[in-house]
Design a protein around this motif. Structure first.
Motif, PDB file in Angstrom:
ATOM      1  N   THR A  23      40.828  42.027  39.225  1.00  0.00           N
ATOM      2  CA  THR A  23      40.782  42.558  40.593  1.00  0.00           C
ATOM      3  C   THR A  23      40.508  41.450  41.602  1.00  0.00           C
ATOM      4  O   THR A  23      41.086  41.442  42.685  1.00  0.00           O
ATOM      5  CB  THR A  23      39.724  43.683  40.755  1.00  0.00           C
ATOM      6  OG1 THR A  23      38.423  43.169  40.490  1.00  0.00           O
ATOM      7  CG2 THR A  23      40.034  44.863  39.854  1.00  0.00           C
ATOM      8  N   ASP A  32      40.058  50.877  42.567  1.00  0.00           N
ATOM      9  CA  ASP A  32      41.368  51.328  42.075  1.00  0.00           C
ATOM     10  C   ASP A  32      41.387  51.373  40.551  1.00  0.00           C
ATOM     11  O   ASP A  32      41.908  52.327  39.962  1.00  0.00           O
ATOM     12  CB  ASP A  32      42.490  50.413  42.578  1.00  0.00           C
ATOM     13  CG  ASP A  32      42.709  50.507  44.075  1.00  0.00           C
ATOM     14  OD1 ASP A  32      42.237  51.487  44.691  1.00  0.00           O
ATOM     15  OD2 ASP A  32      43.344  49.589  44.629  1.00  0.00           O
ATOM     16  N   GLN A  46      42.536  42.928  44.545  1.00  0.00           N
ATOM     17  CA  GLN A  46      42.606  44.382  44.391  1.00  0.00           C
ATOM     18  C   GLN A  46      41.224  45.002  44.567  1.00  0.00           C
ATOM     19  O   GLN A  46      40.217  44.419  44.169  1.00  0.00           O
ATOM     20  CB  GLN A  46      43.156  44.701  42.992  1.00  0.00           C
ATOM     21  CG  GLN A  46      43.370  46.156  42.719  1.00  0.00           C
ATOM     22  CD  GLN A  46      43.948  46.384  41.325  1.00  0.00           C
ATOM     23  OE1 GLN A  46      44.154  45.458  40.551  1.00  0.00           O
ATOM     24  NE2 GLN A  46      44.213  47.632  41.025  1.00  0.00           N
TER      25      GLN A  46
END
Length: 169
Positions: free
Chosen positions: A31, A40, A36
């Motif tokens: 991530t 998520d 990111q």
């Protein structure tokens, strides 16, 4: 020498939890590397009616520690299922491992024939310790480890079978 209930439970659970911890470390790094939002991945699921990655880690933790409790008679710590980050999931895994590592082989003596009654509302299966470990606890534990792995892989992590299997020693 025969395998004992201790040998077929505690070291297996500890190893699986360590592998799960490694997978979470790779997920967190992924991530960061890809910019990111960690949420998520943490909230990802394979199907709408399945638990998220967070839920899979929580159930793997619960299965390992409650199996240790049911087979040894030593009370397991209770966790509130409030984790929302990789760090919190890592802490939960570490606390589960710490509990399992306090258990001693002598505490499992005779557990293969101990009656273990589960309560899932109207469904209340009863097992001997041996059948509980081999037909419920271990399959359930590995279902959640596998599903966590599959959630991560499905969401782009470059992990495979060897990541799931971990090191061999």
């Amino acid at each position: 020498m025969s395998l004992t209930m201790y040998q077929t439970s505690v070291p297996v659970f500890v190893r699986g939890l360590k592998i799960l911890s490694t997978l979470l470390g790779k997920a967190q790094a992924y991530t960061i590397e890809h910019g990111q939002d960690p949420a998520d991945l943490l909230n990802a699921r394979l199907a709408p009616d399945m638990l998220s990655l967070i839920g899979q880690v929580q159930r793997a933790s619960d299965t390992s520690k409650l199996s240790g409790q049911r087979l040894s008679g030593v009370a397991a710590p209770r966790f509130e299922d409030t984790e929302t980050s990789f760090a919190e999931l890592e802490q939960r895994i570490a606390k589960s491992i710490a509990y399992l590592e306090t258990l001693q082989p002598a505490q499992f003596e005779g557990s293969e024939s101990r009656t273990i009654q589960l309560n899932f509302g109207e469904f209340k299966p009863s097992f001997t310790g041996n059948s509980y470990l081999l037909t419920f606890a271990l399959p359930n534990f590995f279902f959640h480890i596998t599903t966590a792995h599959d959630i991560l892989r499905h969401n782009g992590l470059p992990i495979g079978k060897l990541d799931y299997l971990g090191t061999f020693n």
